[in-house]
Design a protein around this motif. Structure first.
Motif, PDB file in Angstrom:
ATOM      1  N   UNK A   1     -10.143   5.940   7.071  1.00  0.00           N
ATOM      2  CA  UNK A   1     -10.563   5.056   5.983  1.00  0.00           C
ATOM      3  C   UNK A   1     -11.550   4.025   6.547  1.00  0.00           C
TER       4      UNK A   1
ATOM      5  N   UNK B   1       0.869  -1.180   0.000  1.00  0.00           N
ATOM      6  CA  UNK B   1       0.000   0.000   0.000  1.00  0.00           C
ATOM      7  C   UNK B   1       0.907   1.231   0.000  1.00  0.00           C
TER       8      UNK B   1
ATOM      9  N   UNK C   1      -7.003   6.428  10.390  1.00  0.00           N
ATOM     10  CA  UNK C   1      -6.727   7.596   9.545  1.00  0.00           C
ATOM     11  C   UNK C   1      -7.966   8.043   8.771  1.00  0.00           C
TER      12      UNK C   1
ATOM     13  N   UNK D   1       3.558   1.955   2.935  1.00  0.00           N
ATOM     14  CA  UNK D   1       3.365   2.549   4.251  1.00  0.00           C
ATOM     15  C   UNK D   1       4.319   1.935   5.283  1.00  0.00           C
TER      16      UNK D   1
ATOM     17  N   UNK E   1      -6.404   8.757   0.080  1.00  0.00           N
ATOM     18  CA  UNK E   1      -7.712   8.201   0.449  1.00  0.00           C
ATOM     19  C   UNK E   1      -8.141   8.740   1.816  1.00  0.00           C
ATOM     20  N   UNK E   2      -7.202   8.721   2.765  1.00  0.00           N
ATOM     21  CA  UNK E   2      -7.515   9.174   4.125  1.00  0.00           C
ATOM     22  C   UNK E   2      -7.941  10.642   4.121  1.00  0.00           C
TER      23      UNK E   2
ATOM     24  N   UNK F   1      -8.167  -2.285   0.646  1.00  0.00           N
ATOM     25  CA  UNK F   1      -6.788  -1.804   0.532  1.00  0.00           C
ATOM     26  C   UNK F   1      -5.796  -2.941   0.804  1.00  0.00           C
TER      27      UNK F   1
ATOM     28  N   UNK G   1      -0.911   6.887  -1.859  1.00  0.00           N
ATOM     29  CA  UNK G   1      -2.250   6.406  -2.168  1.00  0.00           C
ATOM     30  C   UNK G   1      -3.109   6.310  -0.901  1.00  0.00           C
ATOM     31  N   UNK G   2      -2.494   5.774   0.147  1.00  0.00           N
ATOM     32  CA  UNK G   2      -3.150   5.634   1.446  1.00  0.00           C
ATOM     33  C   UNK G   2      -3.555   6.994   2.002  1.00  0.00           C
TER      34      UNK G   2
END
Lengths: 253, 441
Positions: free
Chosen positions: B396, A93, B394, A142, A101-102, B404, A97-98
């Motif tokens: 999500x 991940x 976070x 990550x 999204x967050x 994910x 990208x993470x």
């Protein structure tokens, strides 16, 4: 902003928090210190919504809402941020990208429009400077293969990106050398403002030389046993925790 | 009485065989006859058979197996459009219910002796004569016998010595079940001669969702000295499809073979993959991914036969199983006595998304040489709770956080595909498949 009343919690059959009270106002920085096993990390985990703990009684409200009723993602969307003591490695991940999204989930919850790729990259570039993060770190998975210091910097970087109103820092100083500690603390200080509150959990006074708290609390055996201004931290540094322990047993006796 | 095979169920195939007229000369006719006779003698394996212990094929045998042999085609460009994963200019061979649909196919003019076409049009080609049926033996394998009895259409890909095909060759098998049940027996023969190279996508899909389909394919692949073949086998039929495939690979010295077997599920799906490393310094890489839910059953059986010294094989199969899905992995690495200095690695990793999903995994090593490096292992567990909490903390949501992590888990397999275009399209398919999995919660 945050009100904790008579919080009692356990993990399996071990009682950890035994009636904890704490109030944190907007813009305040509260340090929570205490010896190992006093319940510091349990408090951080419960505030962020980790499910391994059973809350038996007491209440936690955040801006007047029952925090304990919310899922971890809803807490984050309402502005609660936990800087992990042990940030998790997630192979495959990508950091960028993470985080995109967050950030867009949180913006959606605030009624803001999603950032497009260009805006996101711009923001990332800006916030990376805060913690002297290098570009390759954001391109990697990550926390994967990050050193201890890089992981903690990444936590503060995420905090800078997500702009929480309540940041809980769980032993962010652990495992950091003095240079990394300085970078992390500078990042946190840059994020301090009149609306953003911090709960800084630490074992050592060292971090508080850099992040100067408004209030210091001593957590011992699941309760806050002493509160004071920043000077309390110096006293603890000099006298150690035994002094507190003795005081407590004297009261009990 | 031998209970590892059952004889009920073969009659219907014999009846179909008696009506069937394939192309080719007397040699082929007698091979077909021999194969159907062998099937009648053998019967079909039961769950008493060690290799079919967890995979009960009797639900397959309840189907309708009327074979379509006429030359009427109904598929349109519009029908095949969603399945063109190899890029606009890729080479495409379309098979409609098992029969080669030339009008929808797109094959460039063959140059320098390269042949990319329909097997039944090339029965007289020297490579077909010398290789067809030589590797996938039907004497003990019911489903290879069944396929061989109906040998006719399928892909024949032939790259002569020193030749190469830069574009991906896409072999597209479509079951059109919109009006009736379907059955097909695709037979592929891939021959990469000395110093040649080839990339192939073999994909299976269904149109319609009410009638069953049965795909029983056999693919023989010959990778000659210093040649390189990359395969991707994608099974993306619907949840009621039955699919039994056998891929038999023979590698000679210094050859390289790389295969990704991606399975999206079906009623009963069985992928057999046998690789024989039959020459020094041959290398084989086997990747597998299965994403299944509902009551789907997917069984991957692999055998890597190290028959020569100094060869290398590396195998990684990963699965995500949700709801009541059942998965089987049986991977055998055989190192023969002469195969000194073998390097062989094997790993199977599974994530169970529900308490009702079941995974049976059996990695096996059989080593008869003494100077080898081999390892194998299997893990089956839940999604990493810590990682899940980290993502959720976070902002999500739980569903997206699971997706994910699952996408990242699956990506490790897809990343091995060399064509970037194909890799990107497969990643999109994987994401769509996984989001469906997660939406069942």
């Amino acid at each position: 902003m945050l009100k904790i009343k008579s919080l009692r919690a356990r993990v399996e059959d071990k009682q950890i928090l035994k009636g904890l009270n704490l109030e944190v106002g907007a813009g305040e920085v509260h340090a929570i210190m205490g010896p190992n096993g006093s319940g510091k990390s349990t408090l951080a985990s419960i505030l962020a919504g980790r499910e391994d703990f059973e809350v038996e009684s007491g209440e936690v409200t955040y801006n007047g809402e029952d925090l304990l009723e919310m899922s971890p993602e809803d807490r984050a969307r309402k502005g609660v941020f936990l800087a992990f003591q042990y940030p998790v490695e997630i192979p495959g991940v990508s950091n960028a990208n993470f985080l995109k999204t967050a950030i867009n989930e949180i913006r959606k919850a605030r009624g803001e429009s999603a950032l497009d790729s260009k805006e996101f990259l711009q923001l990332m570039k800006e916030k990376m400077k805060l913690v002297e993060m290098d570009k390759t770190m954001t391109q990697r998975s990550v926390n994967e293969g990050f050193s201890g210091g890089e992981k903690k910097r990444n936590e503060v970087f995420q905090m800078a990106m997500l702009e929480p109103s309540l940041a809980i820092m769980d032993e962010t100083d652990s495992g950091l050398d003095i240079d990394a500690l300085r970078i992390v603390a500078n990042g946190v200080n840059a994020l301090r403002n009149e609306n953003r509150s911090f709960v800084v959990i630490t074992h050592y006074q060292r971090l508080l030389d850099y992040i100067v708290p408004d209030y210091v609390h001593v957590l011992y055996d699941g309760k806050i046993v002493k509160s004071g201004k920043k000077e309390l931290a110096f006293e603890l540094e000099q006298k150690g925790y035994d002094w507190i322990k003795e005081e407590i047993s004297a009261v009990k006796a | 009485m031998n209970t590892t095979f059952q004889h009920n169920g073969t009659e219907v195939f014999v009846r179909e065989f008696n009506k069937f007229k394939g192309a080719g000369n007397g040699t082929l006719t007698s091979m077909r006859k021999d194969a159907i006779n062998r099937l009648s003698e053998l019967g079909f394996p039961t769950t008493k058979h060690e290799e079919w212990k967890y995979t009960n094929i009797s639900p397959i045998l309840k189907g309708d197996f009327t074979l379509i042999t006429d030359d009427q085609f109904f598929l349109t460009q519009e029908d095949i459009k969603p399945f063109l994963f190899a890029g606009k200019n890729s080479i495409l061979l379309v098979f409609e219910n098992g029969r080669f649909n030339e009008a929808l196919s797109s094959i460039p003019e063959n140059s320098e002796g390269i042949v990319l076409g329909n097997l039944s049009d090339h029965f007289t080609h020297p490579a077909v004569k010398s290789h067809l049926g030589k590797y996938a033996g039907y004497k003990d394998e019911s489903f290879i016998a069944l396929n061989t009895a109906f040998v006719n259409d399928g892909a024949f890909l032939y790259i002569p010595a020193n030749g190469s095909c830069e574009q991906v060759v896409h072999i597209l098998y479509l079951n059109d079940t919109r009006k009736h049940a379907t059955v097909m027996y695709p037979r592929n023969l891939i021959v990469a001669e000395k110093n040649s190279s080839l990339k192939v996508l073999e994909s299976y899909h269904t149109l319609g969702h009410i009638n069953q389909s049965f795909s029983n394919s056999v693919t023989e692949i010959l990778v000659e000295e210093n040649a390189a073949v990359e395969m991707c086998k994608l099974q993306a039929e619907n949840a009621i499809a039955n699919h039994i495939s056998h891929t038999e690979v023979n590698q000679t010295a210094n050859s390289r073979f790389n295969i990704s077997t991606i399975t999206f599920g079906g009623n009963v799906v069985r992928n057999n993959l046998h690789i024989v490393l039959d020459g020094v310094q041959a290398e084989a890489r086997l990747y597998g991914l299965y994403l299944i839910d509902g009551k789907e059953l997917v069984d991957n059986h692999t055998l890597v036969d190290h028959a020569s010294p100094n060869c290398y094989s590396n195998e990684l199969y990963k699965g995500i199983l949700d709801e009541h899905a059942q998965g089987v992995f049986n991977g055998k690495v055989l190192v023969r006595q002469d195969a000194q200095k073998t390097n062989a690695y094997q790993s199977n990793k599974n994530i169970l998304m529900s308490d009702d999903a079941v995974m049976n995994t059996k990695p096996q090593l059989e080593i008869f040489a003494d100077d080898v490096k081999c390892s194998h292992g299997a893990t089956t567990g839940q999604l990493d709770e810590e990682a899940l909490f980290y993502l959720r903390s976070r902002g999500i949501g739980e569903k997206d956080a699971k997706a994910f992590l699952n996408i990242a888990f699956a990506a490790e397999i897809i990343r091995n595909i060399s064509s970037q275009y194909l890799q990107d399209r497969l990643m999109q398919l994987v994401e769509a498949r996984l989001k469906k999995i997660n939406s069942y919660e």
